[in-house]
Design a protein around this motif. Structure first.
Motif, short mmCIF file in Angstrom:
data_model
loop_
_atom_site.label_atom_id
_atom_site.label_comp_id
_atom_site.label_asym_id
_atom_site.label_seq_id
_atom_site.Cartn_x
_atom_site.Cartn_y
_atom_site.Cartn_z
N VAL A 117 0.92 -1.20 0.07
CA VAL A 117 -0.02 -0.09 -0.02
C VAL A 117 0.86 1.23 0.03
O VAL A 117 0.52 2.16 -0.67
CB VAL A 117 -0.92 -0.04 1.09
N VAL A 118 1.96 1.20 0.92
CA VAL A 118 2.86 2.42 0.79
C VAL A 118 3.65 2.72 -0.46
O VAL A 118 3.55 3.70 -0.88
CB VAL A 118 3.90 2.32 2.02
N ALA B 226 2.49 1.76 -3.37
CA ALA B 226 1.40 1.86 -4.40
C ALA B 226 1.05 3.46 -4.29
O ALA B 226 0.88 4.31 -5.40
CB ALA B 226 0.17 1.13 -4.27
N TYR B 227 1.00 4.05 -3.11
CA TYR B 227 0.91 5.34 -2.85
C TYR B 227 1.96 6.09 -3.29
O TYR B 227 1.80 7.34 -3.71
CB TYR B 227 0.53 5.61 -1.34
N PHE C 43 1.82 6.41 -6.90
CA PHE C 43 0.64 7.17 -7.36
C PHE C 43 1.20 8.65 -7.41
O PHE C 43 0.76 9.48 -8.07
CB PHE C 43 -0.61 6.75 -6.62
N LEU C 44 1.68 9.04 -6.23
CA LEU C 44 2.10 10.51 -6.16
C LEU C 44 3.24 10.95 -7.31
O LEU C 44 2.94 12.19 -7.59
CB LEU C 44 2.81 10.53 -4.77
#
Length: 49
Positions: free
Chosen positions: A7-8, A10-11, A14-15
Motif C-alpha cells: 500500500v505504501v 502504491a501510494y 501514485f504521487l
C-alpha cells in the motif's frame, strides 16, 4: 512483502505519477507562488501568509 508495504509503495508511485502528469503546468516557482501573474496582489498576499 506485507500488504502494508504494498500500500505504501502504491501510494508513493501514485504521487510520482500525478506529479509527472502535471509537471507542465508550472514553469517556475515564481509563477507558482504568484499564480502565473494572473491573480490580484491581495489574493497572492492572502494565500502566502
Amino acid at each position: 512483502m506485507t500488504i502494508d508495504t504494498l500500500v505504501v509503495l502504491a501510494y508513493f508511485f501514485f504521487l510520482i505519477a500525478i506529479g509527472w502528469m502535471f509537471r507542465k503546468f508550472t514553469t517556475s516557482t515564481s509563477d507558482y507562488f504568484r499564480g502565473g501573474g494572473k491573480m490580484l496582489w491581495w489574493m497572492v498576499g492572502a494565500t502566502a501568509s
